[in-house]
Design a protein around this motif. Sequence first.
Motif, PDB file in Angstrom:
ATOM      1  N   GLY B  76     -12.725 -12.475  63.577  1.00 49.47           N
ATOM      2  CA  GLY B  76     -11.479 -12.477  62.975  1.00 49.47           C
ATOM      3  C   GLY B  76     -11.486 -12.664  61.597  1.00 49.47           C
ATOM      4  N   ILE B  77     -10.327 -11.875  60.889  1.00 51.22           N
ATOM      5  CA  ILE B  77     -10.425 -12.250  59.385  1.00 51.22           C
ATOM      6  C   ILE B  77      -8.954 -13.029  59.102  1.00 51.22           C
ATOM      7  N   LYS B  78      -8.990 -13.925  58.328  1.00 53.25           N
ATOM      8  CA  LYS B  78      -7.776 -14.625  57.990  1.00 53.25           C
ATOM      9  C   LYS B  78      -6.970 -13.695  57.237  1.00 53.25           C
ATOM     10  N   ASP B  79      -5.467 -13.705  57.405  1.00 52.03           N
ATOM     11  CA  ASP B  79      -4.487 -12.743  56.556  1.00 52.03           C
ATOM     12  C   ASP B  79      -4.553 -13.028  55.096  1.00 52.03           C
ATOM     13  N   LEU B  80      -5.470 -14.042  54.783  1.00 52.24           N
ATOM     14  CA  LEU B  80      -5.389 -13.853  52.913  1.00 52.24           C
ATOM     15  C   LEU B  80      -6.325 -13.170  52.627  1.00 52.24           C
ATOM     16  N   PHE B  81      -7.302 -12.359  53.309  1.00 55.14           N
ATOM     17  CA  PHE B  81      -8.312 -11.371  52.630  1.00 55.14           C
ATOM     18  C   PHE B  81      -7.530 -10.009  52.971  1.00 55.14           C
ATOM     19  N   ALA B  82      -7.576  -9.106  51.642  1.00 55.27           N
ATOM     20  CA  ALA B  82      -7.163  -7.916  51.633  1.00 55.27           C
ATOM     21  C   ALA B  82      -8.102  -7.073  52.582  1.00 55.27           C
ATOM     22  N   THR B  83      -7.645  -6.172  53.272  1.00 55.09           N
ATOM     23  CA  THR B  83      -8.448  -5.218  54.169  1.00 55.09           C
ATOM     24  C   THR B  83      -7.846  -3.835  54.220  1.00 55.09           C
ATOM     25  N   LYS B  84      -8.679  -3.208  53.830  1.00 58.45           N
ATOM     26  CA  LYS B  84      -8.270  -1.641  53.431  1.00 58.45           C
ATOM     27  C   LYS B  84      -7.590  -1.015  54.655  1.00 58.45           C
ATOM     28  N   GLY B  85      -6.433  -0.594  54.642  1.00 60.01           N
ATOM     29  CA  GLY B  85      -5.742   0.204  55.766  1.00 60.01           C
ATOM     30  C   GLY B  85      -5.000  -0.616  56.653  1.00 60.01           C
ATOM     31  N   VAL B  86      -5.192  -2.179  56.465  1.00 59.76           N
ATOM     32  CA  VAL B  86      -4.479  -3.098  57.505  1.00 59.76           C
ATOM     33  C   VAL B  86      -3.737  -4.012  56.957  1.00 59.76           C
ATOM     34  N   GLN B  87      -2.642  -4.064  57.256  1.00 62.55           N
ATOM     35  CA  GLN B  87      -1.628  -4.915  56.689  1.00 62.55           C
ATOM     36  C   GLN B  87      -2.141  -6.158  56.467  1.00 62.55           C
ATOM     37  N   THR B  88      -1.801  -6.843  54.990  1.00 63.32           N
ATOM     38  CA  THR B  88      -2.197  -7.958  54.483  1.00 63.32           C
ATOM     39  C   THR B  88      -1.092  -8.541  53.985  1.00 63.32           C
ATOM     40  N   THR B  89      -0.711  -9.927  54.591  1.00 63.97           N
ATOM     41  CA  THR B  89       0.550 -10.422  54.070  1.00 63.97           C
ATOM     42  C   THR B  89       0.348 -12.275  53.644  1.00 63.97           C
ATOM     43  N   ALA B  90      -0.670 -12.420  54.040  1.00 63.63           N
ATOM     44  CA  ALA B  90      -0.891 -14.100  53.782  1.00 63.63           C
ATOM     45  C   ALA B  90      -0.035 -14.877  54.487  1.00 63.63           C
ATOM     46  N   SER B  91       0.391 -14.045  55.491  1.00 67.63           N
ATOM     47  CA  SER B  91       1.483 -14.757  56.458  1.00 67.63           C
ATOM     48  C   SER B  91       2.745 -14.978  55.774  1.00 67.63           C
ATOM     49  N   SER B  92       3.093 -14.105  54.703  1.00 64.43           N
ATOM     50  CA  SER B  92       4.279 -14.266  53.891  1.00 64.43           C
ATOM     51  C   SER B  92       5.263 -12.984  54.329  1.00 64.43           C
ATOM     52  N   ARG B  93       6.544 -13.085  54.528  1.00 64.54           N
ATOM     53  CA  ARG B  93       7.299 -11.957  54.610  1.00 64.54           C
ATOM     54  C   ARG B  93       7.660 -11.317  53.424  1.00 64.54           C
ATOM     55  N   ILE B  94       7.240 -11.906  52.276  1.00 65.85           N
ATOM     56  CA  ILE B  94       7.530 -11.085  50.930  1.00 65.85           C
ATOM     57  C   ILE B  94       6.217 -10.009  50.940  1.00 65.85           C
ATOM     58  N   LEU B  95       5.324 -10.031  51.710  1.00 64.02           N
ATOM     59  CA  LEU B  95       4.275  -9.201  51.596  1.00 64.02           C
ATOM     60  C   LEU B  95       4.178  -8.143  52.933  1.00 64.02           C
ATOM     61  N   GLU B  96       5.256  -8.262  53.395  1.00 67.08           N
ATOM     62  CA  GLU B  96       5.476  -7.624  54.826  1.00 67.08           C
ATOM     63  C   GLU B  96       5.302  -6.140  54.524  1.00 67.08           C
ATOM     64  N   GLY B  97       4.439  -5.322  55.278  1.00 71.60           N
ATOM     65  CA  GLY B  97       4.197  -4.076  55.049  1.00 71.60           C
ATOM     66  C   GLY B  97       3.005  -3.707  54.074  1.00 71.60           C
ATOM     67  N   PHE B  98       2.589  -4.604  53.179  1.00 69.01           N
ATOM     68  CA  PHE B  98       1.644  -4.455  52.106  1.00 69.01           C
ATOM     69  C   PHE B  98       0.175  -3.995  52.847  1.00 69.01           C
ATOM     70  N   THR B  99      -0.258  -2.882  52.542  1.00 71.06           N
ATOM     71  CA  THR B  99      -1.580  -2.301  53.224  1.00 71.06           C
ATOM     72  C   THR B  99      -2.527  -2.166  52.079  1.00 71.06           C
ATOM     73  N   PRO B 100      -3.350  -2.897  51.839  1.00 68.52           N
ATOM     74  CA  PRO B 100      -4.210  -2.718  50.732  1.00 68.52           C
ATOM     75  C   PRO B 100      -4.917  -1.369  50.827  1.00 68.52           C
ATOM     76  N   THR B 101      -5.233  -0.684  49.380  1.00 69.30           N
ATOM     77  CA  THR B 101      -6.057   0.382  49.673  1.00 69.30           C
ATOM     78  C   THR B 101      -7.517  -0.062  49.323  1.00 69.30           C
ATOM     79  N   TYR B 102      -8.004  -1.318  49.217  1.00 68.51           N
ATOM     80  CA  TYR B 102      -9.279  -1.791  49.242  1.00 68.51           C
ATOM     81  C   TYR B 102      -9.685  -3.007  49.819  1.00 68.51           C
ATOM     82  N   ASP B 103     -10.842  -3.322  50.218  1.00 71.45           N
ATOM     83  CA  ASP B 103     -11.421  -4.581  50.862  1.00 71.45           C
ATOM     84  C   ASP B 103     -11.590  -5.545  49.920  1.00 71.45           C
ATOM     85  N   SER B 104     -11.091  -6.873  50.280  1.00 71.10           N
ATOM     86  CA  SER B 104     -11.689  -8.063  49.511  1.00 71.10           C
ATOM     87  C   SER B 104     -13.314  -8.210  49.709  1.00 71.10           C
TER      88      SER B 104
END
Lengths: 95, 493
Positions: B76-104
Motif C-alpha cells: 500500500g502507498i500513502k496518498d502523499l506519494f505521487a503515483t503515475k496515472g493514479v490520483q494523488t491528493t494527500a487526502s486533501s479536497r484541493i487536490l481532488e482529481g490530480f493524476t500525476p504524470t510521474y512517480d515519486s
Amino acid sequence: MSVDTATVRHIARLARIAVSDGEVEALLPELNNILGWVEQLQEVDVAGVEPMTAVIPNRQRLRADEVSDGAIREQVLANAPVAEHGFFAVPKVIE
Amino acid sequence: MSAITDLGVKAIRDGFRNGDFSAREVADAFNAAVAAARGLNAFVVETPELALAAAERADEARASGNLKPLSGVPLGIKDLFATKGVQTTASSRILEGFTPTYDSTVSGNLLAAGAGMLGKLNMDEFAMGSSNETSGFGPVISPWRRSDGGNAPLTPGGSSGGSAAAVAARIAPGVTGTDTGGSIRQPAAFVGITGIKPTYGRCSRYGMVAFASSLDQAGPMARDVRDCAIMLEAMAGFDPKDSTSLDLPVPQWEANLSADIRGKRIGIPREYRIEGVPEEIDRVWEQGIAWMRDAGAEIVEVSLPHTRYALPTYYIIAPAEASSNLARYDGVRYGRRKMPGQGGLTEMYEATRAAGFGAEVKRRIMIGTYVLSAGFYDAYFNQAQKVRALIARDFERVWEECDLLLTPTAPSAAFALGEKSNDPIAMYLNDVFAVPASLAGLPAMSVPAGLDKQGLPLGLQIIGRALDEQGVLDAGLAFEQRAGFTARAEAWW
C-alpha cells in the motif's frame, strides 16, 4: 503576543484564504491559544546559538548547466483546471 | 498453510521464490482483503488492476529467472506519494482529481524493485494531524477496539493512519508512511505494528507532497523489524532530484540485521518521564528496559535538557514551512478551482483555498504565515530555529554517553474518534516523544511492546545516531524477540 480580529483578517489575506466573519471569530481564540503556547520558547537562552537550517550536514550540489528536461507541455498542463492554447488560463488581470 | 494475507513482506517474498504460491495468488488474496475492508476507510483509491499486473510480471520473472528484490509483494502507498496515472491528493479536497504524470522516487523505487501497488492509503490532510480525522475523505477507523465491550471507533493514529490500519488489518503486508513529527511512529504504536523513520535525507522527497521540507521523511511500516529493513532498502538511496538527498550507498540493512546488541549502551532520557502520562506507559517502558538489559545492553540514565521545548519549536517551524509549501495550491496548475461570483485572480485564489483546505490545514497555514510575517520573524521563527539547534546539540552530547535511546512512542494508547479533535494542542501533545528526533533528523523506530488494560497496543521508540539505522533495527530485533508481540485485532469490518 496575541492577535485581534483585524490581524486574523490580515493573516488570512496574506495566506490568500477567504474567511467569513464567523470563521474569524472561531480562529481568533484558536490562534491565540497556539501562539500563547509557543510563547514559552522565549524563555530559552539562545545567546550565541546559530539558527539551524540543515539537520544533517550536506553540501549543496550543482548539476551540469545543460538542458535535462522539457518538451512535456501536455504533461505540465494535464492537471490544470483550465488550460487554453497551451497555457494555464486564469481570470483576466489586465483591463 | 495459513492464509496468504497472514504473511508479512519477507514471508511473501520468500514463499513466492520457493514456489509455495504464485504472485497472482498473493495479489488476488490482498485485493479481496482490501475490498472486504472498506469499513476501515483505509484506502482512498484501490488499484487491484495494478497489483495484478505487477503479479503477472513477477510470475513471468520467476519463470525466466529474473526475480527482483520485491517481486511478488503487493504494497500500500500513502496518498502523499505521487503515483503515475493514479490520483494523488494527500487526502486533501484541493487536490481532488490530480493524476500525476510521474512517480515519486520512493514509490517508483518500490515498483522498480518488483512490488505491486494495492492502492493509495488515507491520511491526515497534507499529513497534518495525529488521528487521521483531518482527512478530506473521512477518518480511518482503527481495526482495534477496546476490550470493554463498547464499539467506540478508535483512531489508528496519524498522519499515516490508513497505512497503519492496512497493515494491522492484514490487508497489506507492508506500506509506505511519511514522518514529519511522528506520523510513522505514533500510528505504528497505536495499531501494534513496526515503523521506522530513517535519517533525514535517506529517502528522496521527490514526488512526495511537501508539508515541512526540513522534516519530511519517508519510511516503511510493516509487521516486524525485518520487513521494515527489507522495504527501507528498496525505498532509500541517493536522488539527484532532491537537493537534500544524502549521496551515500544504501546499507544492506536486512543482510546485516543482528539481534546481538551485547555491550550497546542504551540511554533512558529522564526528560521523557512527563506528568500526566498513564502509568501503563511507564510500565511497558520499564519492561522494555528489562528486555534490553536481558539482551546484554548496558542501560544508562541520560539527559536531553531541551526536550520540553521540542513540541512548541516544531509547531512554529512545521507550520512556517507548510505555509510556504502550500502556497502552490492556487487553483491554476492542478487540483480544484473555485471561482467566486465576482472578482479577479486574487479572489479566485482566496475562494479556491477557502473551499479546498480543511480547518486544521488552514489553521497551520495561518500560524505559519503569522510567524514568518514582518515584525514577528525573529521572535518566532528565528527563535525556533535556534532552539532547534539546541535540541540537536542535546542529542550530539548524549551520543557521548550512549549508542541508542529507548523511550515511549506516544503518551497514550489509541483514543476514540472525536475525543481530541476540538482541542488542537491536546492533539499536538500526541507527538511529544516523537518530535525531538524529527527536529534532529535522527533515525527512530516504533516497535510494539504490549497491550494496555483496555487491550490496546502500546509501542516503544528506539532512536539512533544519524545514519545508524542498522543500530536501531538491530535493537528493534532484540526487543521484538523478547516482546513476542502477537496480538492482533479481531476482524469486525
